[in-house]
Design a protein around this motif. Structure first.
Motif, PDB file in Angstrom:
ATOM      1  N   LEU A  73     -19.152  22.938  38.969  1.00 41.29           N
ATOM      2  CA  LEU A  73     -19.291  21.493  39.083  1.00 41.29           C
ATOM      3  C   LEU A  73     -20.482  21.164  39.966  1.00 41.29           C
ATOM      4  O   LEU A  73     -20.847  21.937  40.843  1.00 41.29           O
ATOM      5  CB  LEU A  73     -18.026  20.897  39.714  1.00 41.29           C
ATOM      6  N   THR A  74     -21.086  20.003  39.734  1.00 47.77           N
ATOM      7  CA  THR A  74     -22.159  19.568  40.619  1.00 47.77           C
ATOM      8  C   THR A  74     -21.697  18.356  41.415  1.00 47.77           C
ATOM      9  O   THR A  74     -20.711  17.711  41.083  1.00 47.77           O
ATOM     10  CB  THR A  74     -23.423  19.186  39.827  1.00 47.77           C
ATOM     11  N   LEU A  75     -22.440  18.094  42.492  1.00 52.15           N
ATOM     12  CA  LEU A  75     -22.106  16.968  43.370  1.00 52.15           C
ATOM     13  C   LEU A  75     -23.006  15.785  43.035  1.00 52.15           C
ATOM     14  O   LEU A  75     -24.239  15.906  43.091  1.00 52.15           O
ATOM     15  CB  LEU A  75     -22.366  17.359  44.820  1.00 52.15           C
ATOM     16  N   ALA A  76     -22.421  14.621  42.700  1.00 52.31           N
ATOM     17  CA  ALA A  76     -23.225  13.424  42.458  1.00 52.31           C
ATOM     18  C   ALA A  76     -23.783  12.913  43.785  1.00 52.31           C
ATOM     19  O   ALA A  76     -23.169  13.140  44.825  1.00 52.31           O
ATOM     20  CB  ALA A  76     -22.360  12.353  41.810  1.00 52.31           C
ATOM     21  N   PRO A  77     -24.943  12.238  43.765  1.00 50.95           N
ATOM     22  CA  PRO A  77     -25.504  11.699  45.012  1.00 50.95           C
ATOM     23  C   PRO A  77     -24.495  10.828  45.775  1.00 50.95           C
ATOM     24  O   PRO A  77     -24.445  10.870  47.006  1.00 50.95           O
ATOM     25  CB  PRO A  77     -26.694  10.880  44.541  1.00 50.95           C
ATOM     26  N   SER A  78     -23.672  10.086  45.038  1.00 50.52           N
ATOM     27  CA  SER A  78     -22.674   9.237  45.723  1.00 50.52           C
ATOM     28  C   SER A  78     -21.698  10.113  46.532  1.00 50.52           C
ATOM     29  O   SER A  78     -21.261   9.739  47.619  1.00 50.52           O
ATOM     30  CB  SER A  78     -21.902   8.408  44.690  1.00 50.52           C
ATOM     31  N   ALA A  79     -21.375  11.254  45.996  1.00 47.38           N
ATOM     32  CA  ALA A  79     -20.448  12.153  46.690  1.00 47.38           C
ATOM     33  C   ALA A  79     -21.106  12.737  47.938  1.00 47.38           C
ATOM     34  O   ALA A  79     -20.485  12.828  48.996  1.00 47.38           O
ATOM     35  CB  ALA A  79     -20.004  13.266  45.748  1.00 47.38           C
ATOM     36  N   VAL A  80     -22.379  13.107  47.799  1.00 47.58           N
ATOM     37  CA  VAL A  80     -23.103  13.648  48.954  1.00 47.58           C
ATOM     38  C   VAL A  80     -23.137  12.606  50.074  1.00 47.58           C
ATOM     39  O   VAL A  80     -22.849  12.919  51.243  1.00 47.58           O
ATOM     40  CB  VAL A  80     -24.541  14.063  48.558  1.00 47.58           C
ATOM     41  N   ILE A  84     -18.737  15.963  40.424  1.00 47.53           N
ATOM     42  CA  ILE A  84     -17.832  15.364  41.420  1.00 47.53           C
ATOM     43  C   ILE A  84     -18.468  14.077  41.931  1.00 47.53           C
ATOM     44  O   ILE A  84     -19.600  14.093  42.431  1.00 47.53           O
ATOM     45  CB  ILE A  84     -17.587  16.331  42.592  1.00 47.53           C
ATOM     46  N   HIS A  85     -17.759  12.967  41.771  1.00 49.40           N
ATOM     47  CA  HIS A  85     -18.265  11.683  42.261  1.00 49.40           C
ATOM     48  C   HIS A  85     -17.539  11.297  43.545  1.00 49.40           C
ATOM     49  O   HIS A  85     -16.496  11.870  43.867  1.00 49.40           O
ATOM     50  CB  HIS A  85     -18.061  10.601  41.191  1.00 49.40           C
TER      51      HIS A  85
END
Ligand SMILES: Nc1ncnc2c1ncn2[C@@H]1O[C@H](COP(=O)(O)OP(=O)(O)OP(=O)(O)O)[C@@H](O)[C@H]1O
Ligand SMILES: [Mg+2]
Length: 471
Positions: free
Chosen positions: A347-354, A385-386
């Protein structure tokens, strides 16, 4: 072919005849065993006290004392210590008597070196297994290889350097840090990096065990030491012999035990509960606490001498919020791990999640982040991932820990210890009295009752703090 472990303890060889002793020693050493020699019972007892042999090999007939004395002393020191006795040809009675007293086996003279080596090997393996069985449960979970420490933060790097430096020594290390910062992880890494890595890593949480049980957990007990003590039980200090003992939450150690731990640390000796002779161990101690031990010392809740003894090599692990760049790094590391564990595609991390991860205060530090990511990995159905998967927003009010920290940061710490303490105490007194007066609606008699002080004492305090003028 057996591979010797560097941590294997020596063999105590008790034999009065020089030529035979030399021959046996030679045979044992050729197989990589370390040997300690003794010629009679007194010498053997001194050797037993001085070090901890892994196996005792003793002649039964000795010029001073005898092999039975050596056998009894060995069993007293450690009932699991294997003792092999050597008997003269034809004295089978003696051999039987020795076996009854707890000898593991016997060898008839003239000793066949091949036979001897096999017996010693078997004794060592048995002993290793006995210790390892006890440790297995605790270790299995942890021994999936040396722990990985993730982090690029400059502060954390310094901690890593200190850890490596400490690892090569036998110095007691005190790991300080908030809950979930990785104290146990660092303790395990320290052990894995140390020359004791092949020895056991034994952990005990001093806060999780009731005070009454803690002493026997640490030091063990003899059979019959108290009601219910049906068998001898080794303590953690003993189990950690030649390895590392991790004393977790050492700040929660009751005062009564602080003195006993101090002695064990200083003398590397301690008494089993109900024991008659002190036990000597070779243990490296790593302690951890999330309490401020210095403050506990100042408040007289902690022995100063123990604090100094523990903090020979203090290492403080910074909280996660103080190393924001590590938050995303760790998050990605945990995502990868949990995806693998759960058989999910990466999975990758969305900027909002970061952004959400970095904005959060992480009072539970890395452990909280790890739990949060685990939840998110389970909840996320697409490939990303959001922020909403992280369920962090509602927690962004200051946590109790943060509020606490901000109160304390307002305390004036200037001047001597006595001055700073007096000021802090006076401030608490003044606020408590003002609060009581308010709760009592200005009735000083009732305020005195709330505070559980005499009316006269209250009047004096009101005057001292200038509170008499406002009521
Ligand atoms: N730098 C790190 N890299 C990878 N994992 C980490 C790191 N720091 C902590 N962890 C993980 O976070 C979790 C909590 O760490 P640990 O149990 O060592 O914290 P602790 O300081 O002992 O906490 P507590 O005070 O609550 O006992 C563990 O699963 C640990 O593996
Ligand atoms: Mg811990």
């Amino acid at each position: 072919m057996t591979v010797r472990r560097s941590s294997d303890p020596p063999i105590l060889l008790v034999e009065d005849k020089d030529s035979l002793r030399a021959m046996l020693r030679h045979a044992l050493e050729a197989q990589g065993h370390a040997v300690v020699e003794a010629r009679d019972e007194p010498e053997a007892l001194a050797a037993l006290r001085g070090g901890r042999p892994g196996v005792v090999l003793s002649d039964l007939r000795l010029p001073e004392g005898d092999g039975f004395g050596v056998l009894r002393a060995s069993k007293e020191l450690d009932p699991d210590l294997p003792v092999i006795v050597m008997t003269a040809f034809g004295s089978i009675q003696d051999a039987v008597a020795a076996m009854k007293e707890g000898a593991l086996d016997f060898l008839a003279k003239p000793v066949d070196p091949e036979h001897l080596l096999l017996m010693v090997e078997r004794a060592l393996v048995q002993r290793r297994m006995a210790t390892e069985n006890i440790l297995l449960k605790e270790e299995l979970a942890a021994r999936r290889g040396a722990p990985v420490i993730v982090g690029e933060d400059a502060h954390l790097k310094q901690v890593s350097v200190a850890l490596h430096r400490a690892a090569s020594t036998d110095a007691t290390v005190l790991l300080e840090g908030e809950s979930g910062t990785g104290k146990e992880l660092f303790a395990r890494a320290l052990h894995a990096l140390s020359p004791r890595a092949n020895g056991p890593f034994v952990a005990i949480n001093c806060a999780a065990i009731p005070e009454t049980l803690l002493e026997t957990e640490l030091f063990g007990h003899e059979k019959g030491a108290f009601t219910g003590a049906q068998a001898r039980k080794p303590g953690k200090f003993e189990l950690a012999h030649r390895g590392t003992l991790f004393l977790d939450e050492i700040g929660d150690l009751p005062l009564t035990l602080q003195a006993k731990i101090l002695r064990a640390l200083e003398e590397k000796r301690f008494d089993r509960v109900g024991g008659t002779a002190p036990i000597t161990v070779d243990v490296r101690v790593v302690a951890a606490t999330n309490r401020n031990l210095k403050a506990a010392v100042a408040a007289r809740q902690y022995r100063e001498d123990l604090y100094f003894r523990l903090s020979v090599f203090p290492i403080t692990i910074p909280p996660l919020r103080a190393r924001p760049d590590d938050i995303t790094l760790l998050a990605r590391y945990f995502i990868e791990r949990f995806c693998r564990d759960l058989n999910k595609k990466p999975l990758t991390l969305a900027p909002s999640a970061v952004d959400a991860l970095r904005a959060y205060g992480w009072p539970g530090n890395v452990r909280e982040l790890q739990n949060c990511i685990e939840r998110a990995v389970i909840l996320t159905e697409g490939g990303t991932i959001h922020g909403r998967h992280l369920s962090l927003s509602f927690k962004n009010t200051p946590t109790p820990a943060e509020e606490d920290a901000s109160h304390w940061s307002q305390v004036d710490l200037s001047g001597s210890l006595a001055e700073a303490t007096r000021r802090a105490v006076a401030e608490v007194e003044r606020r408590k009295i003002a609060q009581a007066l308010k709760d009592a609606g200005g009735d000083k008699g009732r305020a005195a009752d709330i505070l559980q002080v005499s009316y006269k004492a209250l009047l004096a305090k009101l005057k001292e703090y200038g509170l008499d003028l406002i009521s």
